[in-house]
Design a protein around this motif. Structure first.
Motif, PDB file in Angstrom:
ATOM      1  N   ALA A   1     -14.686 -21.821  27.843  1.00  0.00           N
ATOM      2  CA  ALA A   1     -15.280 -20.720  28.313  1.00  0.00           C
ATOM      3  C   ALA A   1     -16.352 -19.524  28.580  1.00  0.00           C
ATOM      4  O   ALA A   1     -16.907 -19.434  29.143  1.00  0.00           O
ATOM      5  N   VAL A   2     -16.041 -18.592  27.137  1.00  0.00           N
ATOM      6  CA  VAL A   2     -16.342 -17.808  26.348  1.00  0.00           C
ATOM      7  C   VAL A   2     -18.254 -18.361  25.665  1.00  0.00           C
ATOM      8  O   VAL A   2     -19.153 -17.952  26.224  1.00  0.00           O
ATOM      9  N   PRO A   3     -18.211 -19.565  24.931  1.00  0.00           N
ATOM     10  CA  PRO A   3     -19.624 -20.043  25.339  1.00  0.00           C
ATOM     11  C   PRO A   3     -20.750 -20.229  26.315  1.00  0.00           C
ATOM     12  O   PRO A   3     -21.427 -20.434  25.477  1.00  0.00           O
ATOM     13  N   ALA A   4     -19.597 -21.228  26.577  1.00  0.00           N
ATOM     14  CA  ALA A   4     -20.645 -21.153  28.024  1.00  0.00           C
ATOM     15  C   ALA A   4     -21.152 -20.511  29.129  1.00  0.00           C
ATOM     16  O   ALA A   4     -21.798 -21.013  29.191  1.00  0.00           O
ATOM     17  N   MET A   5     -20.497 -19.606  29.113  1.00  0.00           N
ATOM     18  CA  MET A   5     -20.618 -19.008  29.292  1.00  0.00           C
ATOM     19  C   MET A   5     -22.312 -17.841  29.404  1.00  0.00           C
ATOM     20  O   MET A   5     -22.506 -17.419  29.817  1.00  0.00           O
ATOM     21  N   GLU A   6     -21.632 -17.483  27.620  1.00  0.00           N
ATOM     22  CA  GLU A   6     -22.611 -17.046  27.254  1.00  0.00           C
ATOM     23  C   GLU A   6     -23.446 -17.890  27.111  1.00  0.00           C
ATOM     24  O   GLU A   6     -25.214 -17.394  26.863  1.00  0.00           O
ATOM     25  N   ARG A   7     -23.919 -19.264  26.900  1.00  0.00           N
ATOM     26  CA  ARG A   7     -24.992 -19.896  27.019  1.00  0.00           C
ATOM     27  C   ARG A   7     -25.441 -20.963  27.397  1.00  0.00           C
ATOM     28  O   ARG A   7     -26.595 -20.722  28.124  1.00  0.00           O
ATOM     29  N   VAL A   8     -25.112 -21.181  28.940  1.00  0.00           N
ATOM     30  CA  VAL A   8     -25.005 -21.954  30.213  1.00  0.00           C
ATOM     31  C   VAL A   8     -24.904 -20.976  31.300  1.00  0.00           C
ATOM     32  O   VAL A   8     -26.350 -20.854  32.006  1.00  0.00           O
ATOM     33  N   LEU A   9     -24.611 -19.670  30.944  1.00  0.00           N
ATOM     34  CA  LEU A   9     -24.608 -18.478  32.154  1.00  0.00           C
ATOM     35  C   LEU A   9     -25.331 -16.962  32.060  1.00  0.00           C
ATOM     36  O   LEU A   9     -25.244 -16.416  32.762  1.00  0.00           O
ATOM     37  N   SER A  10     -25.709 -17.390  30.661  1.00  0.00           N
ATOM     38  CA  SER A  10     -26.214 -15.755  30.281  1.00  0.00           C
ATOM     39  C   SER A  10     -25.403 -14.828  31.005  1.00  0.00           C
ATOM     40  O   SER A  10     -26.143 -13.863  30.558  1.00  0.00           O
ATOM     41  N   VAL A  11     -24.520 -15.143  30.249  1.00  0.00           N
ATOM     42  CA  VAL A  11     -22.998 -13.792  30.486  1.00  0.00           C
ATOM     43  C   VAL A  11     -22.999 -13.098  29.594  1.00  0.00           C
ATOM     44  O   VAL A  11     -23.385 -13.408  27.784  1.00  0.00           O
ATOM     45  N   GLU A  12     -23.576 -12.186  29.076  1.00  0.00           N
ATOM     46  CA  GLU A  12     -23.311 -10.799  28.272  1.00  0.00           C
ATOM     47  C   GLU A  12     -22.039 -11.093  27.155  1.00  0.00           C
ATOM     48  O   GLU A  12     -20.890 -11.288  27.692  1.00  0.00           O
ATOM     49  N   GLU A  13     -21.842 -11.317  26.153  1.00  0.00           N
ATOM     50  CA  GLU A  13     -20.481 -11.296  25.052  1.00  0.00           C
ATOM     51  C   GLU A  13     -19.021 -10.534  25.946  1.00  0.00           C
ATOM     52  O   GLU A  13     -17.735 -11.285  25.995  1.00  0.00           O
ATOM     53  N   HIS A  14     -19.571  -9.065  26.163  1.00  0.00           N
ATOM     54  CA  HIS A  14     -17.785  -8.101  26.868  1.00  0.00           C
ATOM     55  C   HIS A  14     -17.782  -9.284  27.922  1.00  0.00           C
ATOM     56  O   HIS A  14     -16.559  -9.165  28.131  1.00  0.00           O
ATOM     57  N   ARG A  15     -18.427  -8.535  28.913  1.00  0.00           N
ATOM     58  CA  ARG A  15     -18.630  -9.753  30.165  1.00  0.00           C
ATOM     59  C   ARG A  15     -17.789 -11.389  29.905  1.00  0.00           C
ATOM     60  O   ARG A  15     -16.800 -11.243  30.662  1.00  0.00           O
ATOM     61  N   ALA A  16     -18.406 -11.852  29.261  1.00  0.00           N
ATOM     62  CA  ALA A  16     -17.694 -13.449  28.932  1.00  0.00           C
ATOM     63  C   ALA A  16     -16.718 -13.158  28.822  1.00  0.00           C
ATOM     64  O   ALA A  16     -15.540 -14.026  29.300  1.00  0.00           O
ATOM     65  N   HIS A  17     -16.372 -12.360  27.552  1.00  0.00           N
ATOM     66  CA  HIS A  17     -14.234 -12.036  27.397  1.00  0.00           C
ATOM     67  C   HIS A  17     -13.885 -11.949  28.595  1.00  0.00           C
ATOM     68  O   HIS A  17     -12.441 -12.957  28.233  1.00  0.00           O
ATOM     69  N   ALA A  18     -14.068 -10.771  29.154  1.00  0.00           N
ATOM     70  CA  ALA A  18     -13.517 -10.137  30.239  1.00  0.00           C
ATOM     71  C   ALA A  18     -13.228 -11.494  31.056  1.00  0.00           C
ATOM     72  O   ALA A  18     -12.125 -11.136  32.004  1.00  0.00           O
ATOM     73  N   THR A  19     -14.055 -12.280  31.286  1.00  0.00           N
ATOM     74  CA  THR A  19     -14.156 -12.500  32.662  1.00  0.00           C
ATOM     75  C   THR A  19     -13.175 -14.387  31.736  1.00  0.00           C
ATOM     76  O   THR A  19     -12.236 -14.643  33.453  1.00  0.00           O
ATOM     77  N   ALA A  20     -13.234 -14.193  31.419  1.00  0.00           N
ATOM     78  CA  ALA A  20     -12.468 -16.029  30.511  1.00  0.00           C
ATOM     79  C   ALA A  20     -11.328 -15.190  30.718  1.00  0.00           C
ATOM     80  O   ALA A  20     -10.379 -15.962  31.179  1.00  0.00           O
ATOM     81  N   ILE A  21     -10.648 -13.926  30.481  1.00  0.00           N
ATOM     82  CA  ILE A  21      -9.721 -13.322  30.150  1.00  0.00           C
ATOM     83  C   ILE A  21      -8.701 -13.427  31.840  1.00  0.00           C
ATOM     84  O   ILE A  21      -7.599 -14.024  32.495  1.00  0.00           O
ATOM     85  N   ALA A  22      -9.831 -13.602  32.785  1.00  0.00           N
ATOM     86  CA  ALA A  22      -9.082 -13.364  34.166  1.00  0.00           C
ATOM     87  C   ALA A  22      -9.042 -14.656  34.935  1.00  0.00           C
ATOM     88  O   ALA A  22      -8.465 -15.033  35.716  1.00  0.00           O
ATOM     89  N   VAL A  23     -10.115 -15.185  33.837  1.00  0.00           N
ATOM     90  CA  VAL A  23      -9.944 -17.400  34.121  1.00  0.00           C
ATOM     91  C   VAL A  23      -8.391 -17.932  33.896  1.00  0.00           C
ATOM     92  O   VAL A  23      -7.836 -19.163  34.360  1.00  0.00           O
ATOM     93  N   ILE A  24      -8.277 -17.372  32.533  1.00  0.00           N
ATOM     94  CA  ILE A  24      -6.995 -17.697  31.989  1.00  0.00           C
ATOM     95  C   ILE A  24      -5.409 -17.524  32.663  1.00  0.00           C
ATOM     96  O   ILE A  24      -4.603 -18.606  32.789  1.00  0.00           O
TER      97      ILE A  24
END
Length: 117
Positions: free
Chosen positions: A29-52
């Motif tokens: 989720a984190v690398p995909a959000m950063e590269r595919v969805l252009s989500v900022e690093e901190h937001r990608a990590h926080a969002t991944a936590i919500a997905v878990i």
């Protein structure tokens, strides 16, 4: 509309990895959000936590149906995970994006080396 398909695909890949390997929130989720969805690093990590959480609950239900889990280990590991999650979430705010990216990369490389050896 195209963005929704990208988000859905990231979710499918993350869920697949979680179901198969028991991980996916960070590794996919984190690398995909950063590269595919252009989500900022901190937001990608926080969002991944919500997905878990929902992924873990679904995987747990399926594993309960098919296998026997080591509940005592799961309980104590979960308690440790809650403590570690709290500390990690507090630190996430204090680490720059570049250092967050580097630390995540080092952890991913260490996990890869461990799995190969």
């Amino acid at each position: 509309m195209r963005e929704k398909y990208k988000i859905w695909l990231v979710g499918v890949l993350t869920g697949f990895a979680n179901g198969l390997f028991g991980s996916g929130g960070g590794t996919i989720a984190v690398p995909a959000m950063e590269r595919v969805l252009s989500v900022e690093e901190h937001r990608a990590h926080a969002t991944a936590i919500a997905v878990i959480l929902p992924l873990s609950l679904l995987s747990l239900a399926i594993y309960l149906w098919k296998t026997d889990a080591a509940w005592q280990i799961a309980l104590w590991a979960s308690l440790g995970g809650v403590a570690g999650g709290y500390v990690g979430a507090k630190l996430l705010k204090k680490i720059s994006g570049i250092w967050l990216h580097r630390i995540f990369g080092i952890c991913m490389l260490a996990a890869a080396v461990r799995m190969i050896l």
